[in-house]
Enzyme design. Structure first.
Site, PDB file in Angstrom:
ATOM      1  N   ARG A 199      67.842 -45.503 -68.803  1.00 56.26           N
ATOM      2  CA  ARG A 199      66.931 -46.251 -69.655  1.00 56.26           C
ATOM      3  C   ARG A 199      66.974 -45.590 -71.029  1.00 56.26           C
ATOM      4  O   ARG A 199      67.033 -44.353 -71.145  1.00 56.26           O
ATOM      5  CB  ARG A 199      65.486 -46.187 -69.124  1.00 56.26           C
ATOM      6  CG  ARG A 199      65.323 -46.781 -67.765  1.00 56.26           C
ATOM      7  CD  ARG A 199      65.507 -48.271 -67.726  1.00 56.26           C
ATOM      8  NE  ARG A 199      64.398 -48.984 -68.296  1.00 56.26           N
ATOM      9  CZ  ARG A 199      64.382 -50.310 -68.469  1.00 56.26           C
ATOM     10  NH1 ARG A 199      65.444 -51.045 -68.128  1.00 56.26           N
ATOM     11  NH2 ARG A 199      63.319 -50.915 -68.985  1.00 56.26           N
ATOM     12  N   ASP A 252      62.232 -31.918 -66.761  1.00 54.85           N
ATOM     13  CA  ASP A 252      61.310 -31.424 -67.777  1.00 54.85           C
ATOM     14  C   ASP A 252      61.957 -30.239 -68.502  1.00 54.85           C
ATOM     15  O   ASP A 252      62.895 -29.626 -67.993  1.00 54.85           O
ATOM     16  CB  ASP A 252      59.999 -30.983 -67.125  1.00 54.85           C
ATOM     17  CG  ASP A 252      59.153 -32.179 -66.686  1.00 54.85           C
ATOM     18  OD1 ASP A 252      59.306 -33.257 -67.285  1.00 54.85           O
ATOM     19  OD2 ASP A 252      58.351 -32.029 -65.752  1.00 54.85           O
ATOM     20  N   TYR A 279      66.178 -36.289 -63.906  1.00 52.33           N
ATOM     21  CA  TYR A 279      64.953 -36.443 -64.698  1.00 52.33           C
ATOM     22  C   TYR A 279      64.365 -35.040 -64.812  1.00 52.33           C
ATOM     23  O   TYR A 279      63.730 -34.557 -63.880  1.00 52.33           O
ATOM     24  CB  TYR A 279      64.029 -37.373 -63.915  1.00 52.33           C
ATOM     25  CG  TYR A 279      62.771 -37.893 -64.592  1.00 52.33           C
ATOM     26  CD1 TYR A 279      62.262 -37.349 -65.758  1.00 52.33           C
ATOM     27  CD2 TYR A 279      62.078 -38.961 -64.028  1.00 52.33           C
ATOM     28  CE1 TYR A 279      61.108 -37.849 -66.336  1.00 52.33           C
ATOM     29  CE2 TYR A 279      60.931 -39.467 -64.598  1.00 52.33           C
ATOM     30  CZ  TYR A 279      60.443 -38.909 -65.748  1.00 52.33           C
ATOM     31  OH  TYR A 279      59.286 -39.412 -66.311  1.00 52.33           O
ATOM     32  N   ARG A 309      53.803 -47.089 -74.321  1.00 50.79           N
ATOM     33  CA  ARG A 309      52.790 -46.188 -74.876  1.00 50.79           C
ATOM     34  C   ARG A 309      52.902 -46.124 -76.387  1.00 50.79           C
ATOM     35  O   ARG A 309      53.933 -46.498 -76.960  1.00 50.79           O
ATOM     36  CB  ARG A 309      52.903 -44.788 -74.269  1.00 50.79           C
ATOM     37  CG  ARG A 309      54.257 -44.142 -74.388  1.00 50.79           C
ATOM     38  CD  ARG A 309      54.314 -42.838 -73.579  1.00 50.79           C
ATOM     39  NE  ARG A 309      55.658 -42.266 -73.614  1.00 50.79           N
ATOM     40  CZ  ARG A 309      56.051 -41.213 -72.915  1.00 50.79           C
ATOM     41  NH1 ARG A 309      55.210 -40.592 -72.116  1.00 50.79           N
ATOM     42  NH2 ARG A 309      57.283 -40.763 -72.999  1.00 50.79           N
ATOM     43  N   GLU A 315      56.483 -47.313 -78.252  1.00 49.00           N
ATOM     44  CA  GLU A 315      57.653 -46.948 -77.437  1.00 49.00           C
ATOM     45  C   GLU A 315      57.979 -48.075 -76.461  1.00 49.00           C
ATOM     46  O   GLU A 315      57.133 -48.465 -75.664  1.00 49.00           O
ATOM     47  CB  GLU A 315      57.304 -45.659 -76.692  1.00 49.00           C
ATOM     48  CG  GLU A 315      58.425 -45.042 -75.942  1.00 49.00           C
ATOM     49  CD  GLU A 315      58.024 -43.672 -75.374  1.00 49.00           C
ATOM     50  OE1 GLU A 315      57.293 -42.909 -76.040  1.00 49.00           O
ATOM     51  OE2 GLU A 315      58.427 -43.395 -74.242  1.00 49.00           O
ATOM     52  N   ARG A 366      43.162 -36.628 -59.174  1.00 49.84           N
ATOM     53  CA  ARG A 366      42.192 -35.522 -59.086  1.00 49.84           C
ATOM     54  C   ARG A 366      40.786 -36.050 -58.814  1.00 49.84           C
ATOM     55  O   ARG A 366      40.371 -37.029 -59.430  1.00 49.84           O
ATOM     56  CB  ARG A 366      42.148 -34.766 -60.412  1.00 49.84           C
ATOM     57  CG  ARG A 366      43.443 -34.096 -60.749  1.00 49.84           C
ATOM     58  CD  ARG A 366      43.186 -32.857 -61.604  1.00 49.84           C
ATOM     59  NE  ARG A 366      44.458 -32.374 -62.111  1.00 49.84           N
ATOM     60  CZ  ARG A 366      44.921 -32.674 -63.307  1.00 49.84           C
ATOM     61  NH1 ARG A 366      44.221 -33.409 -64.129  1.00 49.84           N
ATOM     62  NH2 ARG A 366      46.088 -32.207 -63.679  1.00 49.84           N
ATOM     63  N   ARG A 382      55.099 -36.997 -59.940  1.00 46.22           N
ATOM     64  CA  ARG A 382      54.884 -36.297 -61.196  1.00 46.22           C
ATOM     65  C   ARG A 382      53.412 -36.337 -61.604  1.00 46.22           C
ATOM     66  O   ARG A 382      52.966 -35.513 -62.374  1.00 46.22           O
ATOM     67  CB  ARG A 382      55.712 -36.937 -62.314  1.00 46.22           C
ATOM     68  CG  ARG A 382      57.205 -36.750 -62.185  1.00 46.22           C
ATOM     69  CD  ARG A 382      57.939 -37.545 -63.258  1.00 46.22           C
ATOM     70  NE  ARG A 382      57.603 -37.175 -64.618  1.00 46.22           N
ATOM     71  CZ  ARG A 382      58.116 -36.152 -65.271  1.00 46.22           C
ATOM     72  NH1 ARG A 382      59.014 -35.389 -64.696  1.00 46.22           N
ATOM     73  NH2 ARG A 382      57.757 -35.878 -66.506  1.00 46.22           N
TER      74      ARG A 382
HETATM   75  N1  UDP Z   1      53.297 -43.941 -64.827  1.00 46.65           N
HETATM   76  C1  UDP Z   1      52.543 -45.075 -64.654  1.00 46.65           C
HETATM   77  N2  UDP Z   1      51.468 -45.272 -65.473  1.00 46.65           N
HETATM   78  C2  UDP Z   1      51.126 -44.408 -66.459  1.00 46.65           C
HETATM   79  C3  UDP Z   1      51.908 -43.242 -66.627  1.00 46.65           C
HETATM   80  C4  UDP Z   1      52.995 -43.046 -65.805  1.00 46.65           C
HETATM   81  O1  UDP Z   1      52.826 -45.904 -63.810  1.00 46.65           O
HETATM   82  O2  UDP Z   1      50.151 -44.668 -67.179  1.00 46.65           O
HETATM   83  C5  UDP Z   1      54.466 -43.740 -63.930  1.00 46.65           C
HETATM   84  C6  UDP Z   1      55.756 -44.314 -64.538  1.00 46.65           C
HETATM   85  O3  UDP Z   1      56.554 -44.822 -63.490  1.00 46.65           O
HETATM   86  C7  UDP Z   1      56.399 -43.090 -65.150  1.00 46.65           C
HETATM   87  C8  UDP Z   1      56.011 -42.001 -64.154  1.00 46.65           C
HETATM   88  O4  UDP Z   1      54.695 -42.361 -63.714  1.00 46.65           O
HETATM   89  O5  UDP Z   1      57.797 -43.230 -65.262  1.00 46.65           O
HETATM   90  C9  UDP Z   1      56.017 -40.590 -64.723  1.00 46.65           C
HETATM   91  O6  UDP Z   1      55.149 -40.545 -65.841  1.00 46.65           O
HETATM   92  P1  UDP Z   1      55.266 -39.417 -66.964  1.00 46.65           P
HETATM   93  O7  UDP Z   1      54.078 -39.535 -67.846  1.00 46.65           O
HETATM   94  O8  UDP Z   1      55.535 -38.117 -66.307  1.00 46.65           O
HETATM   95  O9  UDP Z   1      56.566 -39.917 -67.752  1.00 46.65           O
HETATM   96  P2  UDP Z   1      57.360 -39.316 -69.029  1.00 46.65           P
HETATM   97  O10 UDP Z   1      56.348 -38.754 -69.982  1.00 46.65           O
HETATM   98  O11 UDP Z   1      58.340 -38.341 -68.486  1.00 46.65           O
HETATM   99  O12 UDP Z   1      58.006 -40.555 -69.584  1.00 46.65           O
END
Ligand code: UDP
Length: 383
Positions: free
Chosen positions: A249, A350, A348, A279, A300, A177, A173
């Site tokens: 979860r 979007d 999962y 976060r 969160e 870059r 996901r």
């Molecule tokens: N992830 C991580 N560090 C970060 C952000 C994401 O390890 O700072 C990993 C984590 O396993 C997460 C996955 O990447 O479940 C997908 O992140 P995304 O931001 O897409 O998650 P969402 O916003 O769907 O919770």
């Protein structure tokens, strides 16, 4: 022939299917157990501050699917929005997703794109040829230092397991870059609905052939008088969880308010395993066209989903896959119900894919019923 259809759940899946089939002249009843539509992308104005809050956590609309983008823009005004996420690791703030700025910040360098790519290639674990899990995928892409700084702790907190137990697809996901582009998503279209997703879904459902009943839990008795059911609740709930519960979860949001600007961005990730939250979301930054003196902030925290909790992320590890397979086999044998959406197909998902799948399901239904054929239990298979 005009049919009587029951749609369980007024989230994106239910609303899009309802609308499509209502426009074809069918009579649609939507039952929703919550007191609002829009499922987990529900937004509400905070009474204290006036801020538009993403009640079940942040939702940013992004897609490459032109039809889906046109569809949402038909029902709501979207403002251009670029999601930019920062992360705190080892007492410093870094740019995400991992980009040239992150790499140069982290290693204290001034590398060019090619030099940074060469550095990561050198750090990458080349013994891993086909990554079998999240940890291997990360180690192969970026090497151990960046993996440990940005992914290991966060992922452990988010999923409650060692990243070596998670599928590699979750990491896919996030891009890496070798430029200063810090747009979290790489899709062509990205935006936020001016008045939130609840208004968007309300507009989708606003059709004379659609009746929405809020605060109405689904019972099998409701299905009795209907020609077909589209079910966007958890697939295991349809069967009364009789062979076990699929693991999810859930999230706890610790809300607080702040005068002024709390963190200067919408989402700040906390990469360290020592901080309990994954976060912090400051909602007013999701609507930069608005202006508010005060701020609503969510910490969160992710944890296992209990019986009375809201399911968010399907876990999909080996144990859940085996149980899912059994529910899917039963669904395939049944008639009269199609399972849709994140919970119905235990994926999962979007928002854009949810809408795409819902459009496809509704079209498939229209096609098969026109031919007098049965509607399958899945249009998009969970496995
Ligand atoms: N992830 C991580 N560090 C970060 C952000 C994401 O390890 O700072 C990993 C984590 O396993 C997460 C996955 O990447 O479940 C997908 O992140 P995304 O931001 O897409 O998650 P969402 O916003 O769907 O919770």
């Amino acid at each position: 022939m005009k049919l009587r259809l029951l749609i369980v759940g007024a989230g994106l899946s239910g609303a899009v299917i309802a609308r499509h089939l209502a426009e074809l002249g069918h009579h649609i009843t939507v039952v929703e157990q919550r007191n609002h539509v829009a499922g987990n992308c529900h937004c509400a104005r905070d009474a204290e501050t006036g801020v538009l809050v993403h009640v079940y956590g942040p939702h940013i609309f992004h897609t490459d699917d032109v039809e889906v983008w046109d569809y949402v823009n038909r029902f709501a005004k979207f403002h251009p929005f670029k999601h930019r996420v920062k992360t705190i690791s080892g007492g410093q703030v870094f740019s995400l997703p991992v980009n040239l700025h992150t790499i140069n910040q982290f290693f204290g360098t001034t590398l060019s794109p090619q030099e940074a790519a060469d550095l990561l290639a050198q750090k990458a674990d080349k013994t891993i040829t086909i990554p079998q899990n999240f940890a291997q995928q990360a180690l192969r892409m970026i090497g151990p230092q960046l993996y440990e700084a940005f992914f290991k702790g966060y992922t452990q907190k988010q999923w409650g397991v060692d990243p070596a137990e998670l599928p590699a697809a979750i990491l896919k996901r996030l891009p890496v870059r070798f430029s200063y582009d810090d747009n979290y998503f790489f899709h062509t279209f990205q935006g936020m609905p001016e008045h939130g997703y609840t208004q968007l879904v309300t507009h989708i459902l606003d059709h004379p052939n659609i009746k929405v009943h809020l605060n109405t839990a689904f019972t099998q008795a409701l299905a009795a008088g209907c020609d077909h059911v589209f079910y966007s609740g958890p697939i295991d709930a349809w069967y009364g969880y009789d062979i076990g519960r699929l693991g999810y979860r859930t999230l706890d949001f610790e809300r607080f308010t702040h005068q002024g600007d709390y963190q200067g961005c919408a989402v700040m990730n906390y990469a360290s395993a020592d901080v309990p939250w994954t976060r912090i979301t400051e909602h007013k930054h999701f609507a930069p066209w608005e202006s508010h003196a005060a701020s609503v902030v969510y910490r969160e925290v992710s944890r296992p989903c209990g019986i009375d909790d809201i399911p968010y992320y399907p876990i999909r590890l080996t144990k859940e896959q085996a149980l899912l397979q059994q529910y899917v086999a039963r669904a395939d044998e049944g008639r009269g119900v199609t399972f849709v959406g994140r919970l119905g197909t235990y994926r999962y998902l979007d928002m854009d894919l949810t809408i795409r799948d819902a459009m496809d399901a509704a079209r498939h239904f229209a096609n098969v019923t026109a031919k007098g054929e049965p509607m399958p239990a899945f249009v998009v298979r969970p496995l």
